[in-house]
Structures are given as structure tokens and as C-alpha cells.
Design an enzyme around this catalytic site. Structure first.
Site, mmCIF file in Angstrom:
data_model
loop_
_atom_site.group_PDB
_atom_site.id
_atom_site.type_symbol
_atom_site.label_atom_id
_atom_site.label_comp_id
_atom_site.label_asym_id
_atom_site.label_seq_id
_atom_site.Cartn_x
_atom_site.Cartn_y
_atom_site.Cartn_z
ATOM 1 N N LYS A 129 -6.033 -36.018 24.860
ATOM 2 C CA LYS A 129 -6.286 -37.009 25.906
ATOM 3 C C LYS A 129 -7.699 -36.918 26.464
ATOM 4 C CE LYS A 129 -1.412 -36.990 27.201
ATOM 5 N NZ LYS A 129 -1.016 -35.943 26.253
ATOM 6 N N LYS A 189 0.504 -39.298 33.635
ATOM 7 C CA LYS A 189 1.108 -38.275 32.783
ATOM 8 C C LYS A 189 0.321 -36.983 32.868
ATOM 9 C CE LYS A 189 -1.181 -40.562 28.845
ATOM 10 N NZ LYS A 189 -0.947 -41.228 27.540
ATOM 11 N N ARG A 229 0.553 -45.296 15.404
ATOM 12 C CA ARG A 229 0.009 -44.008 14.992
ATOM 13 C C ARG A 229 -0.733 -44.241 13.673
ATOM 14 N NH1 ARG A 229 0.852 -38.613 15.507
ATOM 15 N NH2 ARG A 229 0.396 -39.167 17.674
ATOM 16 N N ARG A 246 5.255 -47.505 16.402
ATOM 17 C CA ARG A 246 6.362 -46.868 17.117
ATOM 18 C C ARG A 246 6.743 -47.774 18.289
ATOM 19 N NH1 ARG A 246 3.303 -41.370 18.227
ATOM 20 N NH2 ARG A 246 1.831 -42.976 18.885
ATOM 21 N N ARG A 296 7.868 -45.397 26.993
ATOM 22 C CA ARG A 296 7.357 -44.428 26.022
ATOM 23 C C ARG A 296 7.803 -44.791 24.603
ATOM 24 N NH1 ARG A 296 9.947 -39.167 28.490
ATOM 25 N NH2 ARG A 296 11.713 -40.607 28.402
ATOM 26 N N ASP A 301 -3.680 -42.766 18.356
ATOM 27 C CA ASP A 301 -2.725 -43.705 18.927
ATOM 28 C C ASP A 301 -3.477 -44.925 19.447
ATOM 29 O OD1 ASP A 301 -0.794 -41.835 18.372
ATOM 30 O OD2 ASP A 301 -0.688 -41.055 20.411
ATOM 31 N N GLU A 319 -5.175 -41.967 22.377
ATOM 32 C CA GLU A 319 -5.205 -40.526 22.100
ATOM 33 C C GLU A 319 -5.790 -40.276 20.721
ATOM 34 O OE1 GLU A 319 -1.689 -38.205 22.664
ATOM 35 O OE2 GLU A 319 -1.186 -39.094 24.599
ATOM 36 N N ASN A 325 -5.163 -37.227 18.236
ATOM 37 C CA ASN A 325 -4.329 -36.040 18.083
ATOM 38 C C ASN A 325 -4.868 -35.146 16.971
ATOM 39 O OD1 ASN A 325 -1.665 -36.642 19.797
ATOM 40 N ND2 ASN A 325 -2.362 -38.545 18.851
#
Length: 313
Positions: free
Chosen positions: A125, A160, A210, A224, A232, A272, A280, A282
Site C-alpha cells: 500500500k 483500512k 488482479r 475479483r 471487499r 490491483d 496496490e 503486491n
């Protein structure tokens, strides 16, 4: 070329072999003739100039309930191995960070995937802050007044934990939601870390993509979709994976960040994207390999190993 490959990951007995990316990585490595060794992060140690791991030789197979076998328990010197996979799941806490410091001491003579220095310096993040033109409006703060001012400027927001994962602790707060004080009390009572707040992107209802990059190049993505009544989209909390094609905007995002990832040794990365906005990057323990391979019918994991084998060659 047969490589000696050590995998640092969470306990292997509990994984879902139909979804776990670490299992797929190990399965493909074995199919390519590489030797596997498995250990958990708590069994990594430093002693008198050596970085050591206690674990087991590993064999995997795609049989539910009987998906692995272990050899004799032993201690190895990771400097004697060709590749170490850094694959344990977050939380990205001091235990996680310590493993990156220890693995720094063998990399790059032993190739650590992903490069532990930049795994440590690029939490998912925080790395996106390098690309403000690609990301939604974002605030990182522990101070309640700062968070309230950000919400006042942007309306509905997502709040978050800065170092959370898997969709845990993610809240959607409307402009007039009175829970912000109590949520702030909850989070600040748990730890001393800041929170991250982002402008809510309504396009999440159509899915959170993703996108997988290998050595800086996009190889595909999955969409997703959140469960009914959910914000979420994480599959851990009921998000539904769907096949998708990458849009021009998503390919533009990959082109903007890809060379940076490659230059810093991030071989397997999952980004993401919601409604054309990067949320994001990752690098710690990306997922999505098995879903992507099922949807696209392409052995994406083989491409990861081709990149690794080229670097070890």
C-alpha cells in the site's frame, strides 16, 4: 538446468492446492527437475556469518489430502542453494521484516525471489505512492483530524490498516458515517501504525482486477467480483474470480511501473486495479496464479521459472 530451491512459506499442510500460488510454484519447479526444500519463517536463522534454515526436502503432488511428502528434517546453509522463495503471507510485521534482513545476506549469490531489500522497502500500500497520477486520492495518517479532513474533501472513503492483508479490517465510510471515531479508537488501540484512507471507487462493484507481472511484463489478469452486500473483493472473504482481458488503461499502468519492478528484482508481482486506478502493488506474497492459468489456459508459472532460470544461468 536443475536448481536447488528453498521455499520459505507458511505451513504447507493447511494450503488449498487448487488456489495456493506457492503450491503451484513448487509443483512447476518439481516438474522442471528442480530440487525442493521447505521451511517456515520461524526456522530461518543467522549464526556466525551463515544464514541457515531448518526444514525438510519436499515433494508435492496434486492430490487433495495427500499433497506433499517431507524427507528427513535437517538444517541447510542457504548460501549453498540456488534460489530462495520468500513466500510467507503477511502480516508485514517486524518478524516479516527481519526475514528480509537475513535473506539480504545471501542475495544475489543465492537468488531470493522477490529481492528482499525491495520487498521490505515496498509494502503493497506504500509502493503505489510513487505513482500518484495512477492512484486514487490517498491519505496515510494516524491523526484522526487528518483522516476526517480527507473524508470531508472526498466523500465516501475506504479505511483500512496500512499493513493489513486479505481484506481484513477494510471499512467503507460514507461522508456522514459516524463510526469513524470508534474505528479510529479500535485501530489505534491495536497497534501504533498509521491507517490508509482512499477515495471510494464505485467501480469496485464490477470487480477489482488482479494483474500478474513477471519480470516487469504483464501476462494476464483475473477480475475479483465482491460478494453481494460486500465492498471487499478479496477471494479470502468471498470474492468471485472471473476471466478478464487487460484494458488499454491497465496495460498503460503496467508499462509505467514494469521497468521499475524489473530493475529492483521483483520477478513475481500482482497489482490491483479498480476502474482504471492502481490501488496496490503486491510484492510480498502475490496470489492469483492458479485462477489465471485456469481461465487463460496458459502455463504462467512456467514463465516465472523461465525468468528465474535465465537469471541463474
Amino acid at each position: 538446468m536443475a536448481l536447488k530451491v528453498a521455499i520459505q512459506m507458511d505451513p504447507i499442510d493447511a494450503i488449498d492446492i487448487d488456489a495456493d500460488s506457492s503450491f503451484r510454484i513448487a509443483e512447476e519447479a518439481q516438474a522442471r527437475g528442480h530440487e525442493l526444500f521447505f521451511y517456515t519463517p520461524d526456522q530461518l536463522s543467522y549464526r556466525e556469518g551463515r544464514v541457515l534454515a531448518k526444514g525438510w526436502p519436499l515433494t508435492v503432488r496434486r492430490e487433495k489430502g495427500d499433497h506433499f511428502s517431507l524427507g528427513d528434517h535437517q538444517e541447510i546453509d542457504l548460501a549453498d542453494w540456488d534460489v530462495v522463495w520468500l513466500r510467507q503471507d503477511p502480516p508485514f510485521d517486524m518478524g516479516y521484516i527481519t526475514t528480509t534482513h537475513l535473506l539480504d545476506r545471501i542475495h544475489p549469490s543465492t537468488l531470493v525471489v522477490n529481492d528482499p531489500t525491495w520487498v521490505r522497502n515496498w509494502p503493497e500500500k506504500l509502493k503505489v505512492l510513487d505513482y500518484p497520477n495512477l492512484t486514487p486520492p490517498t491519505a496515510i495518517a494516524r491523526d484522526l483530524d487528518t483522516l476526517k479532513a480527507f473524508r470531508a474533501a472526498h466523500g465516501t472513503v475506504i479505511l483500512k490498516p496500512l499493513y493489513g492483508n486479505g481484506g481484513a479490517g477494510v471499512f467503507k465510510l460514507a461522508a456522514d458515517d459516524s463510526n469513524i471515531n470508534s474505528l479510529h479508537e479500535l485501530f489505534t488501540g491495536i497497534n501504533r501504525e498509521p491507517l490508509i484512507m482512499q477515495k471510494f471507487l464505485p467501480d469496485v462493484a464490477q470487480g477489482d482486477k488482479r494483474v500478474i507481472l513477471i519480470d516487469g511484463e504483464p501476462v494476464g489478469g483475473i477480475n475479483r467480483v465482491p460478494a453481494k452486500g460486500e465492498t471487499r473483493s478479496n477471494m479470502h472473504v468471498g470474492g468471485r474470480p472471473e476471466p478478464t482481458k487487460l484494458s488499454e488503461r491497465e496495460l498503460e499502468i503496467c508499462a509505467r511501473i514494469g521497468q521499475d519492478l524489473k530493475d529492483h528484482g521483483q520477478i513475481f508481482v500482482g497489482i490491483d486495479v479498480i476502474g482504471g486506478w492502481l490501488t496496490e502493488i503486491n510484492v510480498t506474497s502475490p496470489t492469483g496464479l492458479q485462477e489465471l492459468e485456469r481461465f487463460d489456459g496458459v502455463n504462467v508459472t512456467a514463465k516465472i521459472w523461465e525468468a528465474i532460470e535465465a537469471k541463474c544461468g
